[in-house]
Design a protein around this motif. Structure first.
Motif, short mmCIF file in Angstrom:
data_model
loop_
_atom_site.label_atom_id
_atom_site.label_comp_id
_atom_site.label_asym_id
_atom_site.label_seq_id
_atom_site.Cartn_x
_atom_site.Cartn_y
_atom_site.Cartn_z
N ASP A 433 0.83 -1.21 0.00
CA ASP A 433 0.00 0.00 0.00
C ASP A 433 0.86 1.26 0.00
OD1 ASP A 433 -2.35 -1.43 -0.01
OD2 ASP A 433 -2.65 -1.32 2.15
N THR A 436 2.42 1.88 -3.38
CA THR A 436 1.42 2.37 -4.32
C THR A 436 1.17 3.86 -4.11
OG1 THR A 436 0.35 0.20 -4.41
CG2 THR A 436 -0.95 2.09 -5.13
N LYS A 439 4.03 5.84 -5.52
CA LYS A 439 3.99 5.88 -6.98
C LYS A 439 3.00 6.93 -7.46
CE LYS A 439 3.72 2.74 -10.93
NZ LYS A 439 3.53 1.33 -11.34
N GLN A 450 -0.13 -5.00 -9.38
CA GLN A 450 -0.87 -4.77 -8.16
C GLN A 450 -0.92 -6.06 -7.35
OE1 GLN A 450 -2.28 -1.84 -7.03
NE2 GLN A 450 -1.02 -0.97 -8.65
#
Length: 457
Positions: A433, A436, A439, A450
């Protein structure tokens, strides 16, 4: 220096789980373990031609995360899970009883067994039933429960000493690894609500049919290699520096965007004192091992009441003894909450425990004890005492990119294999998480697809 997206420090069940989850999501992972093998506190060793587990580890049907790890490692077929909960319980001087569930919904699934449970009289059975219903109604997320003693609560519910011994400690000692008077009510509520009082089949017992080093360590080595994880065993991490640079003893240092510390609390505190508490106490477990010239136990395992002998397992087949010495038997005796026993010499333990073993297994009087030895885990689990919950840190720390895993972290479970695996899942999810989010914010993040959906929490 060698570069990785994530460095996982620790090769126990938590570290194995985190590394596999991260690698399956496409991250470049390096796992570092101080010992020469993987598996952490669940390991085996050779004693002559005997394969010996350091202790008897079991799981329940409700241990969904651990069972998912077994599936991921491809070793579910090397375990046995009861079709229906069935425990032989013996009390010296009283006799034997059985706890076997029926097909009714919980908590009625133990009604028939309780009616015939000869270790309690009718009044004790009735009071136990009332207390079990009161336990089912507790809100285990209430912080006040963690400040209360399980033993105090049992007395408030009218549970006498025999009922505590013959019912509550039967499960509580093995899972909490502290006596009821020294246990957190919140953790006790979790154990009994999830394990016994909610689902009919939750407490069905499972165990390894091969040595633990084969079930966990060897299988993890293969699975991690196939997933592309670089594994360094026999390698000590000396420091985790901001950045992150992971300093190794006698090996090239590592750099990474993220680090998962899947190590015991003392080691985590040493590597990251700003995020891991130093004052979480530990509780030991002692295991006594006997090799006999003949069988004295005809069940896969038996539980003891009113004796220091808590659980005895027949490990003859999994140790390799059955193939090499037909007719002999190898028993593993588990002694949880063993603070008073852990430092005693083997000769003294034999002197103390042998009369109780004879009382539980009268046939032992005619048997020859070919070997008697002891394994000790002085820091087997964190101490599940009142107030311990506030000392258990979450996976996400105040240091961006640094995560914690281990059965001692805030999983909501006591220190079990299930808790360890859940902590690895949680740390991996948190790392994925966080990468992400980085990013999306335009900062560099570990490449990869993912993450896939995890096991139930």
């Amino acid at each position: 220096m060698t570069r990785a997206d994530v460095v996982v420090v620790g090769g126990g069940l938590a570290g194995i789980t985190a590394a596999l989850r991260l690698a399956d999501a496409g991250r470049r992972v390096t796992l570092v373990e101080t010992k020469p093998w993987l598996g952490g506190l669940t390991y085996s060793f050779h004693r002559g031609d005997l394969d010996v587990d350091n202790g008897q580890h079991v799981f329940l049907r409700c241990c969904t995360a651990y069972r998912a790890l077994l599936d991921r490692l491809g070793v579910t077929g090397q375990t046995h899970l009861q079709d229906r909960l069935d425990i032989a319980v013996r009390q010296p001087g009283v006799g034997e009883a059985r706890l076997r569930r029926n097909g009714l919904p919980a908590p009625l699934h133990l009604g028939g067994a309780l009616l015939g449970y000869r270790l309690l009289n009718p009044v004790q059975r009735l009071k136990f039933t009332r207390a079990a219903l009161a336990m089912k109604a507790l809100d285990r997320t209430d912080p006040a429960l963690d400040e209360r003693s399980f033993g105090d609560w049992l007395r408030e519910q009218g549970q006498d000493e025999q009922t505590v011994r013959a019912m509550w400690d039967l499960v509580g000692l093995a899972t909490l690894n502290v006596p009821a008077d020294e246990a957190s009510l919140a953790l006790a509520a979790m154990v009994f609500q999830v394990g016994l009082l909610t689902d009919n089949d939750a407490a069905d017992i499972g165990w390894a049919t091969v040595p633990l080093r084969e079930l966990h360590g060897a299988a993890a080595e293969q699975a991690l290699a196939e997933a592309g994880v670089t594994v360094r065993t026999g390698t000590k991490v000396e420091a985790v520096e901001p950045g992150f640079t992971v300093r190794l003893r006698d090996a090239d240092d590592l750099t990474a965007d993220q680090v998962v510390l899947a190590v015991p609390p003392a080691a985590a505190h040493q590597l990251a004192p700003e995020v891991a508490a130093a004052d979480l106490d530990v509780s030991p477990i002692v295991n006594v091992h006997l090799v006999l010239d003949r069988p004295v136990l005809t069940e896969p395992f038996v539980a003891g009441v009113g004796t220091p002998i808590q659980w005895v397992f027949d490990r003859t087949a999994s140790s390799g003894l059955a193939a090499r010495r037909p007719g002999a038997q190898y028993l593993a005796v588990s002694l949880s909450a063993a603070a008073e026993l852990v430092d005693l010499p083997v000769a003294r333990l034999r002197e103390l425990l042998f009369p109780d073993l004879l009382a539980l297994f009268p046939a032992l009087a005619e048997a020859t004890v070919d070997d008697f030895f002891v394994t000790r885990e002085r820091t087997a689990t964190f101490r599940a005492a009142p107030g311990s919950q506030r000392l258990r840190p979450p996976a996400v720390t105040a240091v961006p990119g640094l995560f914690l895993a281990g059965a001692w972290t805030d999983t909501g479970w006591p220190a079990t294999m299930e808790g360890a695996v859940r902590s690895g899942d949680t740390a991996a999810d948190a790392a994925l998480d966080a990468s992400t989010v980085d990013k999306r914010a335009g900062r560099p993040a570990a490449a990869g697809p993912q993450r896939r959906q995890g096991v139930p929490a």
